[in-house]
Scaffold this active site. Structure first.
Site, PDB file in Angstrom:
ATOM      1  N   THR A 249      -3.735   5.192  -7.664  1.00 10.62           N
ATOM      2  CA  THR A 249      -3.966   3.744  -7.708  1.00 10.62           C
ATOM      3  C   THR A 249      -4.991   3.313  -6.669  1.00 10.62           C
ATOM      4  O   THR A 249      -5.911   2.553  -6.981  1.00 10.62           O
ATOM      5  CB  THR A 249      -2.659   2.967  -7.423  1.00 10.62           C
ATOM      6  OG1 THR A 249      -1.573   3.723  -7.930  1.00 10.62           O
ATOM      7  CG2 THR A 249      -2.690   1.619  -8.041  1.00 10.62           C
ATOM      8  N   SER A 292      -2.963  -1.263 -11.074  1.00 16.54           N
ATOM      9  CA  SER A 292      -1.611  -0.855 -11.447  1.00 16.54           C
ATOM     10  C   SER A 292      -1.043  -1.906 -12.386  1.00 16.54           C
ATOM     11  O   SER A 292      -0.390  -2.846 -11.965  1.00 16.54           O
ATOM     12  CB  SER A 292      -0.762  -0.745 -10.175  1.00 16.54           C
ATOM     13  OG  SER A 292       0.537  -0.334 -10.493  1.00 16.54           O
ATOM     14  N   CYS A 356       4.901  -3.576  -3.818  1.00 16.01           N
ATOM     15  CA  CYS A 356       4.372  -2.339  -3.233  1.00 16.01           C
ATOM     16  C   CYS A 356       4.685  -2.230  -1.745  1.00 16.01           C
ATOM     17  O   CYS A 356       4.277  -3.079  -0.953  1.00 16.01           O
ATOM     18  CB  CYS A 356       2.863  -2.252  -3.442  1.00 16.01           C
ATOM     19  SG  CYS A 356       2.198  -0.704  -2.813  1.00 16.01           S
ATOM     20  N   ASP A 398      -2.104   4.487 -15.202  1.00 15.10           N
ATOM     21  CA  ASP A 398      -2.108   3.028 -15.368  1.00 15.10           C
ATOM     22  C   ASP A 398      -3.405   2.554 -16.012  1.00 15.10           C
ATOM     23  O   ASP A 398      -3.461   2.208 -17.149  1.00 15.10           O
ATOM     24  CB  ASP A 398      -1.920   2.353 -14.003  1.00 15.10           C
ATOM     25  CG  ASP A 398      -0.455   1.996 -13.791  1.00 15.10           C
ATOM     26  OD1 ASP A 398       0.366   2.393 -14.614  1.00 15.10           O
ATOM     27  OD2 ASP A 398      -0.160   1.306 -12.808  1.00 15.10           O
TER      28      ASP A 398
HETATM   29  C1  HEM Z   1       5.332  -0.200  -5.797  1.00 15.84           C
HETATM   30  C2  HEM Z   1       0.713  -1.255  -6.834  1.00 15.84           C
HETATM   31  C3  HEM Z   1      -0.765   1.698  -3.253  1.00 15.84           C
HETATM   32  C4  HEM Z   1       3.788   3.257  -2.726  1.00 15.84           C
HETATM   33  C5  HEM Z   1       4.208  -0.769  -6.357  1.00 15.84           C
HETATM   34  C6  HEM Z   1       4.215  -1.803  -7.388  1.00 15.84           C
HETATM   35  C7  HEM Z   1       2.916  -2.068  -7.697  1.00 15.84           C
HETATM   36  C8  HEM Z   1       2.078  -1.238  -6.848  1.00 15.84           C
HETATM   37  C9  HEM Z   1       2.399  -3.070  -8.740  1.00 15.84           C
HETATM   38  C10 HEM Z   1       5.449  -2.495  -7.966  1.00 15.84           C
HETATM   39  C11 HEM Z   1       6.046  -1.812  -9.165  1.00 15.84           C
HETATM   40  C12 HEM Z   1       7.184  -2.629  -9.770  1.00 15.84           C
HETATM   41  O1  HEM Z   1       7.427  -3.778  -9.431  1.00 15.84           O
HETATM   42  O2  HEM Z   1       7.848  -2.101 -10.655  1.00 15.84           O
HETATM   43  C13 HEM Z   1      -0.087  -0.555  -5.941  1.00 15.84           C
HETATM   44  C14 HEM Z   1      -1.523  -0.698  -5.852  1.00 15.84           C
HETATM   45  C15 HEM Z   1      -1.931   0.147  -4.844  1.00 15.84           C
HETATM   46  C16 HEM Z   1      -0.761   0.803  -4.310  1.00 15.84           C
HETATM   47  C17 HEM Z   1      -2.391  -1.617  -6.740  1.00 15.84           C
HETATM   48  C18 HEM Z   1      -3.325   0.398  -4.316  1.00 15.84           C
HETATM   49  C19 HEM Z   1      -4.294  -0.488  -4.354  1.00 15.84           C
HETATM   50  C20 HEM Z   1       0.338   2.381  -2.790  1.00 15.84           C
HETATM   51  C21 HEM Z   1       0.335   3.376  -1.736  1.00 15.84           C
HETATM   52  C22 HEM Z   1       1.617   3.847  -1.625  1.00 15.84           C
HETATM   53  C23 HEM Z   1       2.421   3.102  -2.576  1.00 15.84           C
HETATM   54  C24 HEM Z   1      -0.899   3.795  -0.942  1.00 15.84           C
HETATM   55  C25 HEM Z   1       2.211   4.899  -0.695  1.00 15.84           C
HETATM   56  C26 HEM Z   1       1.684   5.340   0.384  1.00 15.84           C
HETATM   57  C27 HEM Z   1       4.585   2.458  -3.524  1.00 15.84           C
HETATM   58  C28 HEM Z   1       6.034   2.603  -3.605  1.00 15.84           C
HETATM   59  C29 HEM Z   1       6.479   1.595  -4.490  1.00 15.84           C
HETATM   60  C30 HEM Z   1       5.290   0.863  -4.917  1.00 15.84           C
HETATM   61  C31 HEM Z   1       6.866   3.646  -2.891  1.00 15.84           C
HETATM   62  C32 HEM Z   1       7.918   1.311  -4.904  1.00 15.84           C
HETATM   63  C33 HEM Z   1       8.477   0.182  -4.097  1.00 15.84           C
HETATM   64  C34 HEM Z   1       9.883  -0.203  -4.508  1.00 15.84           C
HETATM   65  O3  HEM Z   1      10.285   0.061  -5.649  1.00 15.84           O
HETATM   66  O4  HEM Z   1      10.599  -0.767  -3.673  1.00 15.84           O
HETATM   67  N1  HEM Z   1       2.893  -0.456  -6.035  1.00 15.84           N
HETATM   68  N2  HEM Z   1       0.330   0.352  -4.998  1.00 15.84           N
HETATM   69  N3  HEM Z   1       1.613   2.232  -3.249  1.00 15.84           N
HETATM   70  N4  HEM Z   1       4.178   1.405  -4.306  1.00 15.84           N
HETATM   71 FE1  HEM Z   1       2.272   0.804  -4.561  1.00 15.84          FE
END
Ligand code: HEM
Length: 408
Positions: A249, A292, A356, A398
């Site tokens: 992502t 995403s 996120c 995605d």
């Molecule tokens: C959750 C987007 C970068 C780890 C999410 C969700 C989105 C998202 C939309 C929510 C999913 C939901 O509601 O079902 C993005 C975008 C990123 C990014 C656009 C970069 C521009 C990252 C990075 C990491 C990460 C760098 C880890 C180092 C996670 C984790 C979740 C998450 C662990 C789950 C959180 C939860 O369920 O409590 N992300 N993400 N993401 N993201 Fe990201």
């Protein structure tokens, strides 16, 4: 669980995902749905019918309403493809697929590693990583694939550092990651690469338990596993989640963000003249590209009313953040890319308890990557016509570009 009546009723519902007409813009159907039928049914790849939620207010409501679940073993939970469906039923879930109270407890174990303050403290390290990757890219023959040679290594090296992956193991992990994210790998090949990664992480957890160092895995091994709050296998799975969740992502946002700027040369020039615009520009990239855009899926645990529509217990919902991010009721001239846009309450990182966890880290990574790239390469340009670029979407990923050939 569809009854004969449901089937008749659903005979003419559209298929999701809907086609795009411009590669970088969401399907035009979203704008029509927001206006005419903001909460509507669509059929997905396995023939099941889900609700599409398209307005900003309603997307936010779904994502913050405790009546919706993220537990993927519920029958009818919307999946992106057969691979996801199989994965949802094997192994123990990580917190991305949990509801409270488990979600709260597990996410809480790593929240301190991803605060805004932590992300800001990472700036010098991230700058060093970005400069090193760029130095290496500059030694290569042009054209170069900016995705593989720049955008992907940035988030990868940052999370290796945070998790405490030793330098000598980088090459092995890079190979596994490359196979997992490569659009042309077979599902057997990507399953094998995921297993290799899990086995590696299990050994790393053991190593860190015996010889703790200053990193996330060591801290969790001592604080959570040794005190019996988390099992060894749960720590391995959590490390895997953190290792892979953000790489593709973030890489996509760096690559697609660069592409969007190259296609808006006046705004790119403005950003070069005034680099202090980078934070605002990255928010606009996040909104405009919404890398995403298929993650925010839920299942109703009870009958819930959203925007005047009753969503019944057991029905699947797709909260379309890419549609929310183009909602004219919230963003004026929403289809326009504007690096000075303010305010910008986009939902690119989701909303609610699953928002996120690494949003501030991802922001800092994209800001430093793009600012450094356009500063050090004043002649950066596409090496192929834009209409020849290939894109990848679900079930593989995605949404993203398959490769971004550039010269400078
Ligand atoms: C959750 C987007 C970068 C780890 C999410 C969700 C989105 C998202 C939309 C929510 C999913 C939901 O509601 O079902 C993005 C975008 C990123 C990014 C656009 C970069 C521009 C990252 C990075 C990491 C990460 C760098 C880890 C180092 C996670 C984790 C979740 C998450 C662990 C789950 C959180 C939860 O369920 O409590 N992300 N993400 N993401 N993201 Fe990201």
């Amino acid at each position: 669980s569809n009854t004969a009546n449901d089937l008749k009723e659903n005979a003419d519902v559209p298929t999701f995902p809907m086609p795009r007409t411009l590669p970088l813009r969401p399907p035009p159907d979203y704008a029509r749905l927001r206006k005419e039928n903001p909460i509507s049914k669509a059929k997905i790849w396995d023939g099941s019918v889900v609700w599409l939620v398209t307005r900003h207010h309603d997307v936010s409501k779904v994502l913050t309403d405790p009546h919706f679940s993220k537990v993927r073993t519920h029958p009818g939970f919307p999946e992106t493809g057969p691979g996801g469906k199989a994965a949802a039923h094997t192994g123990k879930p990580t917190f991305v697929d949990m509801d409270p109270p488990e979600h709260t407890r597990h996410r809480g174990m790593v929240e301190q590693d991803f605060t805004k303050k932590k992300a800001e403290e990472m700036r010098p390290k991230i700058q060093q990583i970005v400069d090193k990757i760029l130095d290496e890219m500059l030694t290569k023959a042009q054209p170069v694939d900016l995705l593989a040679s720049f955008a992907l290594p940035v988030p990868t090296l940052v999370i290796y550092h945070m998790l405490g992956v030793p330098y000598e193991d980088h090459e092995f992990l890079d190979t596994c990651n490359a196979i997992r994210t490569n659009g042309s790998a077979t599902s057997a090949e990507s399953a094998r690469a995921s297993k290799d990664l899990m086995d590696y992480l299990a050994r790393l957890v053991d190593k860190k338990t015996q010889n703790p160092t200053n990193d996330i895995i060591s801290r969790l091994a001592i604080e959570q596993v040794q005190t019996g709050k988390l099992t060894h296998d749960e720590l391995v799975a959590m490390s895997f989640l953190l290792l892979v969740a953000g790489n593709a992502t973030t890489a996509n946002m760096i690559a697609l963000g660069t592409l969007t700027l190259l296609q808006h040369p006046d705004q790119l020039a403005e950003l070069r003249r005034d680099p202090s615009l980078i934070k605002n520009a990255v928010e606009e990239i996040l909104r405009y590209v919404t890398g995403s855009q298929f993650a925010t899926r839920r299942l109703a645990l009870e009958d819930v009313e959203i925007g005047g529509q009753i969503i019944k217990k057991g029905e699947g919902v797709w909260a379309l953040n890419a549609s929310a991010n183009e909602d004219e009721d919230v963003f004026s001239n929403a289809t326009r890319f504007d690096i000075r846009r303010q305010p910008n309450p986009h939902l690119a990182f989701g909303d609610g308890i699953h928002v996120c966890i690494a949003q501030d880290l991802a922001r800092v990574e994209i800001q430093i990557a793009i600012e450094t790239l356009i500063r050090r390469l004043p002649n950066l340009q596409l090496a192929v016509p834009a209409d020849e670029l290939q894109y990848v979407t679900i079930p593989k990923r995605d949404f993203g570009v398959a490769a971004l050939p550039v010269k400078w």
